[in-house]
Design a protein around this motif. Structure first.
Motif, PDB file in Angstrom:
ATOM      1  N   TRP A   1       0.836  -1.204   0.000  1.00 36.79           N
ATOM      2  CA  TRP A   1       0.000   0.000   0.000  1.00 36.79           C
ATOM      3  C   TRP A   1       0.862   1.241   0.000  1.00 36.79           C
ATOM      4  O   TRP A   1       0.587   2.190  -0.750  1.00 36.79           O
ATOM      5  CB  TRP A   1      -0.923   0.015   1.212  1.00 36.79           C
ATOM      6  N   TYR A   2       1.911   1.272   0.799  1.00 34.87           N
ATOM      7  CA  TYR A   2       2.780   2.447   0.846  1.00 34.87           C
ATOM      8  C   TYR A   2       3.534   2.623  -0.476  1.00 34.87           C
ATOM      9  O   TYR A   2       3.749   3.750  -0.939  1.00 34.87           O
ATOM     10  CB  TYR A   2       3.782   2.337   2.000  1.00 34.87           C
ATOM     11  N   ARG A   3       3.941   1.505  -1.090  1.00 33.99           N
ATOM     12  CA  ARG A   3       4.625   1.619  -2.370  1.00 33.99           C
ATOM     13  C   ARG A   3       3.715   2.320  -3.386  1.00 33.99           C
ATOM     14  O   ARG A   3       4.126   3.262  -4.076  1.00 33.99           O
ATOM     15  CB  ARG A   3       5.039   0.254  -2.883  1.00 33.99           C
ATOM     16  N   ASP A   4       2.460   1.877  -3.462  1.00 36.00           N
ATOM     17  CA  ASP A   4       1.505   2.508  -4.373  1.00 36.00           C
ATOM     18  C   ASP A   4       1.251   3.964  -3.980  1.00 36.00           C
ATOM     19  O   ASP A   4       1.156   4.844  -4.850  1.00 36.00           O
ATOM     20  CB  ASP A   4       0.191   1.732  -4.363  1.00 36.00           C
ATOM     21  N   HIS A   5       1.140   4.196  -2.678  1.00 36.22           N
ATOM     22  CA  HIS A   5       0.859   5.537  -2.162  1.00 36.22           C
ATOM     23  C   HIS A   5       1.979   6.509  -2.557  1.00 36.22           C
ATOM     24  O   HIS A   5       1.709   7.638  -3.009  1.00 36.22           O
ATOM     25  CB  HIS A   5       0.742   5.444  -0.636  1.00 36.22           C
ATOM     26  N   LEU A   6       3.219   6.093  -2.429  1.00 43.68           N
ATOM     27  CA  LEU A   6       4.355   6.933  -2.794  1.00 43.68           C
ATOM     28  C   LEU A   6       4.459   7.108  -4.306  1.00 43.68           C
ATOM     29  O   LEU A   6       4.709   8.217  -4.801  1.00 43.68           O
ATOM     30  CB  LEU A   6       5.647   6.335  -2.234  1.00 43.68           C
ATOM     31  N   GLU A   7       4.257   6.021  -5.042  1.00 44.92           N
ATOM     32  CA  GLU A   7       4.347   6.113  -6.501  1.00 44.92           C
ATOM     33  C   GLU A   7       3.251   7.022  -7.062  1.00 44.92           C
ATOM     34  O   GLU A   7       3.488   7.773  -8.019  1.00 44.92           O
ATOM     35  CB  GLU A   7       4.258   4.718  -7.117  1.00 44.92           C
ATOM     36  N   ASN A   8       2.050   6.957  -6.459  1.00 43.76           N
ATOM     37  CA  ASN A   8       0.960   7.839  -6.915  1.00 43.76           C
ATOM     38  C   ASN A   8       1.304   9.308  -6.675  1.00 43.76           C
ATOM     39  O   ASN A   8       0.802  10.197  -7.387  1.00 43.76           O
ATOM     40  CB  ASN A   8      -0.339   7.488  -6.202  1.00 43.76           C
ATOM     41  N   ALA A   9       2.158   9.550  -5.678  1.00 44.24           N
ATOM     42  CA  ALA A   9       2.600  10.928  -5.399  1.00 44.24           C
ATOM     43  C   ALA A   9       3.853  11.279  -6.191  1.00 44.24           C
ATOM     44  O   ALA A   9       4.375  12.393  -6.064  1.00 44.24           O
ATOM     45  CB  ALA A   9       2.864  11.091  -3.906  1.00 44.24           C
ATOM     46  N   GLY A  10       4.338  10.333  -7.023  1.00 48.25           N
ATOM     47  CA  GLY A  10       5.525  10.584  -7.843  1.00 48.25           C
ATOM     48  C   GLY A  10       6.817  10.586  -7.056  1.00 48.25           C
ATOM     49  O   GLY A  10       7.772  11.284  -7.417  1.00 48.25           O
ATOM     50  N   ILE A  11       6.873   9.783  -5.972  1.00 44.88           N
ATOM     51  CA  ILE A  11       8.044   9.796  -5.087  1.00 44.88           C
ATOM     52  C   ILE A  11       8.654   8.403  -5.010  1.00 44.88           C
ATOM     53  O   ILE A  11       7.934   7.397  -4.853  1.00 44.88           O
ATOM     54  CB  ILE A  11       7.649  10.286  -3.679  1.00 44.88           C
ATOM     55  N   ALA A  12       9.962   8.339  -5.093  1.00 47.25           N
ATOM     56  CA  ALA A  12      10.729   7.112  -4.889  1.00 47.25           C
ATOM     57  C   ALA A  12      11.659   7.323  -3.695  1.00 47.25           C
ATOM     58  O   ALA A  12      11.962   8.466  -3.331  1.00 47.25           O
ATOM     59  CB  ALA A  12      11.545   6.777  -6.136  1.00 47.25           C
ATOM     60  N   PRO A  13      12.104   6.259  -3.041  1.00 47.23           N
ATOM     61  CA  PRO A  13      12.973   6.421  -1.862  1.00 47.23           C
ATOM     62  C   PRO A  13      14.199   7.284  -2.118  1.00 47.23           C
ATOM     63  O   PRO A  13      14.617   8.051  -1.243  1.00 47.23           O
ATOM     64  CB  PRO A  13      13.364   4.979  -1.527  1.00 47.23           C
ATOM     65  N   GLU A  14      14.776   7.192  -3.311  1.00 46.68           N
ATOM     66  CA  GLU A  14      15.993   7.963  -3.592  1.00 46.68           C
ATOM     67  C   GLU A  14      15.724   9.470  -3.694  1.00 46.68           C
ATOM     68  O   GLU A  14      16.670  10.280  -3.753  1.00 46.68           O
ATOM     69  CB  GLU A  14      16.661   7.484  -4.877  1.00 46.68           C
ATOM     70  N   ASP A  15      14.452   9.877  -3.700  1.00 45.60           N
ATOM     71  CA  ASP A  15      14.122  11.297  -3.739  1.00 45.60           C
ATOM     72  C   ASP A  15      14.308  11.971  -2.382  1.00 45.60           C
ATOM     73  O   ASP A  15      14.257  13.204  -2.285  1.00 45.60           O
ATOM     74  CB  ASP A  15      12.678  11.503  -4.205  1.00 45.60           C
ATOM     75  N   VAL A  16      14.466  11.182  -1.320  1.00 41.79           N
ATOM     76  CA  VAL A  16      14.628  11.742   0.021  1.00 41.79           C
ATOM     77  C   VAL A  16      16.113  12.047   0.242  1.00 41.79           C
ATOM     78  O   VAL A  16      16.920  11.143   0.441  1.00 41.79           O
ATOM     79  CB  VAL A  16      14.106  10.769   1.097  1.00 41.79           C
ATOM     80  N   ASP A  17      16.467  13.334   0.187  1.00 49.37           N
ATOM     81  CA  ASP A  17      17.856  13.756   0.388  1.00 49.37           C
ATOM     82  C   ASP A  17      18.105  14.248   1.812  1.00 49.37           C
ATOM     83  O   ASP A  17      19.157  13.981   2.386  1.00 49.37           O
ATOM     84  CB  ASP A  17      18.215  14.877  -0.592  1.00 49.37           C
ATOM     85  N   THR A  18      17.150  15.008   2.359  1.00 50.58           N
ATOM     86  CA  THR A  18      17.281  15.544   3.714  1.00 50.58           C
ATOM     87  C   THR A  18      15.954  15.401   4.428  1.00 50.58           C
ATOM     88  O   THR A  18      14.917  15.087   3.817  1.00 50.58           O
ATOM     89  CB  THR A  18      17.674  17.037   3.706  1.00 50.58           C
ATOM     90  N   ILE A  19      15.965  15.684   5.726  1.00 50.93           N
ATOM     91  CA  ILE A  19      14.733  15.590   6.513  1.00 50.93           C
ATOM     92  C   ILE A  19      13.687  16.580   6.015  1.00 50.93           C
ATOM     93  O   ILE A  19      12.484  16.354   6.155  1.00 50.93           O
ATOM     94  CB  ILE A  19      15.028  15.806   8.017  1.00 50.93           C
ATOM     95  N   ASP A  20      14.127  17.678   5.381  1.00 48.82           N
ATOM     96  CA  ASP A  20      13.172  18.663   4.865  1.00 48.82           C
ATOM     97  C   ASP A  20      12.274  18.079   3.775  1.00 48.82           C
ATOM     98  O   ASP A  20      11.179  18.592   3.521  1.00 48.82           O
ATOM     99  CB  ASP A  20      13.910  19.880   4.309  1.00 48.82           C
ATOM    100  N   ASP A  21      12.733  17.001   3.129  1.00 49.94           N
ATOM    101  CA  ASP A  21      11.928  16.381   2.072  1.00 49.94           C
ATOM    102  C   ASP A  21      10.716  15.639   2.615  1.00 49.94           C
ATOM    103  O   ASP A  21       9.878  15.174   1.828  1.00 49.94           O
ATOM    104  CB  ASP A  21      12.795  15.416   1.260  1.00 49.94           C
ATOM    105  N   VAL A  22      10.607  15.526   3.928  1.00 53.30           N
ATOM    106  CA  VAL A  22       9.454  14.828   4.502  1.00 53.30           C
ATOM    107  C   VAL A  22       8.144  15.490   4.071  1.00 53.30           C
ATOM    108  O   VAL A  22       7.123  14.818   3.880  1.00 53.30           O
ATOM    109  CB  VAL A  22       9.564  14.763   6.044  1.00 53.30           C
ATOM    110  N   SER A  23       8.173  16.829   3.897  1.00 52.54           N
ATOM    111  CA  SER A  23       6.935  17.535   3.546  1.00 52.54           C
ATOM    112  C   SER A  23       6.460  17.224   2.139  1.00 52.54           C
ATOM    113  O   SER A  23       5.325  17.561   1.772  1.00 52.54           O
ATOM    114  CB  SER A  23       7.130  19.050   3.706  1.00 52.54           C
ATOM    115  N   ASP A  24       7.304  16.572   1.318  1.00 57.72           N
ATOM    116  CA  ASP A  24       6.892  16.173  -0.031  1.00 57.72           C
ATOM    117  C   ASP A  24       6.171  14.826  -0.022  1.00 57.72           C
ATOM    118  O   ASP A  24       5.563  14.445  -1.036  1.00 57.72           O
ATOM    119  CB  ASP A  24       8.104  16.073  -0.954  1.00 57.72           C
TER     120      ASP A  24
END
Length: 430
Positions: free
Chosen positions: A35-58
């Motif tokens: 479910w989370y994989r689909d949830h993140l992909e639907n938002a256009g986000i992959a794990p490698e997109d997280v560079d810093t803690i500030d990216d949490v808001s994306d």
């Protein structure tokens, strides 16, 4: 003096740790929770997109409905054989929310609870009487394990059986009591019926949580029991009690253990992240949970954040005392009001006891509000006079006029011995 050095870490040290742990958490849910994989992909986000803690808001939000839609274990990130404990919410408003813990998760829970108790002033030579309910509710075992982790003595009285609860406070000379704020006041009433004053006991502090409460109610508890009342916060979906707590030195906001739980405050309507100091809905991301990680979980609790160093020396962010829940908002003739705001006005009236109930009805297209309030034992006026004073105060302070106010005598409104007190009764869908 602190329990764990991370409590006084610099902001840069905390952010570096949070970044590493957020990356690990996003990778964990992406790889192990469909479910989370689909949830993140639907938002256009992959794990490698997280560079810093500030990216949490994306990252996209997770809600209680998402948990219930995946009932019972669709959001678990480990197989059942890796689990060591299961807890659950009450399920009074639908399917219960099932939460899970690995051995490492329980270790984190024990540590943050011990950290919380230490911040509240509890020490290893104290006797802690635990009045939270044991079982699927996280409160009882969460506190119990934290007390033992700290090395203090725990009396597992649990909820209810109030006469026995009072006997144990008196006979064992407990130093600390943990329970809901409403139960503190009920204990005071029962002790009075039994012929003695709780303020005469050696009890030094109460650690209260699981319900929103106002500063006037805290003052009432401290005066009645002769204690310091410390606010604790947590929720099952994140870990249980131990997400944050006030320190005994300042009692000025709850220290969030943000090495494990990353907080944001958002506009409850738009989801926009709000700046420091503005009140909105608390959103939490678990940074170390293995069995049941939560990404940007919308708690529904209204608060604000303060990043200034506390006078106790802790540098972790502080959240304000929860003022209410986003979904508790009542709209009366176009005026927005939270039950806690009504409580704060009433408890400020000397003749009013801290016990009330709100009944909501719908007549045609309009919502109506009926308020029932108890007067104190020594009130010598009429019910009509007190009803008029309550009506005037509510209009002056909140611009709210209930459709009906009824003042009743002491003990008329039902008390809650086990679990959370119920203040609002919504009949609009009946």
């Amino acid at each position: 003096m602190v329990y764990n050095d991370v409590e006084t870490a610099s902001r840069s040290e905390l952010e570096e740790l949070q970044t590493d742990r957020l990356r690990e958490t996003v990778e964990r849910v992406y790889e192990n929770v469909p479910w989370y994989r689909d949830h993140l992909e639907n938002a256009g986000i992959a794990p490698e997109d997280v560079d810093t803690i500030d990216d949490v808001s994306d990252l996209p939000f997770t809600t209680k409905e998402d948990i219930r839609d995946n009932y019972p274990d669709g959001l678990f990130a480990v197989p059942h054989e890796d689990l060591q404990r299961i807890h659950a919410s009450s399920g009074t408003t639908g399917k219960p929310k099932i939460v899970a813990y690995t051995e490492d998760d329980l270790g984190v829970w024990h540590e943050v609870m011990a950290r919380s108790l230490y911040a509240a002033g509890v020490r290893s030579d104290d006797v802690v009487q635990n009045g939270y309910g044991y079982g699927l509710f996280t409160g009882g075992l969460g506190f119990h394990d934290g007390v033992e982790e700290l090395g203090a003595c725990v009396i597992p009285t649990g909820g209810g059986n109030t006469s026995r609860q009072i006997d144990m406070l008196r006979d064992m000379e407990s130093d600390v009591l943990s329970c809901t704020p409403s139960y503190c006041l009920y204990l005071d009433e029962r002790a009075d019926d039994m012929g003695f004053d709780l303020a005469d006991l050696p009890l030094e502090r109460v650690i209260i949580g699981a319900e929103p409460f106002t500063d006037p109610m805290r003052n009432e508890i401290e005066d009645a029991l002769g204690v310091t009342a410390i606010d604790v916060y947590g929720l099952s979906e994140i870990i249980g009690p131990g997400v944050s707590i006030e320190c005994e030195e300042a009692q000025n906001g709850l220290h969030v253990w943000e090495d494990h739980f990353y907080p944001e405050v958002v506009d409850p309507d738009t989801g926009e992240v709000l700046p420091e100091g503005e009140e909105g809905e608390l959103v939490l991301t678990s940074l170390t949970k293995q069995a049941f990680p939560m990404i940007r979980y919308r708690t529904g609790d209204m608060t604000s954040l303060n990043y200034d160093e506390c006078e106790c020396g802790r540098t972790v962010v502080r959240m304000d005392n929860v003022s209410g829940r986003a979904d508790d908002l009542i709209i009366v003739r176009g005026v927005n009001v939270y039950p806690s705001q009504i409580e704060e006005v009433m408890v400020d009236i000397d003749a009013v006891a801290p016990h009330y109930r709100i009944d909501l009805y719908r007549e045609g297209n309009l919502d109506t509000l009926e308020l029932t309030v108890e007067h104190v034992h020594d009130y010598d006026g009429t019910h009509e006079e007190l009803e008029a004073e309550i009506d005037s105060r509510l209009r002056d302070v909140l611009d709210v006029k209930p459709d009906e106010i009824e003042v009743v005598g002491p003990g008329v409104i039902d008390r809650t011995e086990v679990g959370k007190v119920k203040r609002v009764y919504d009949h609009r869908e009946d």
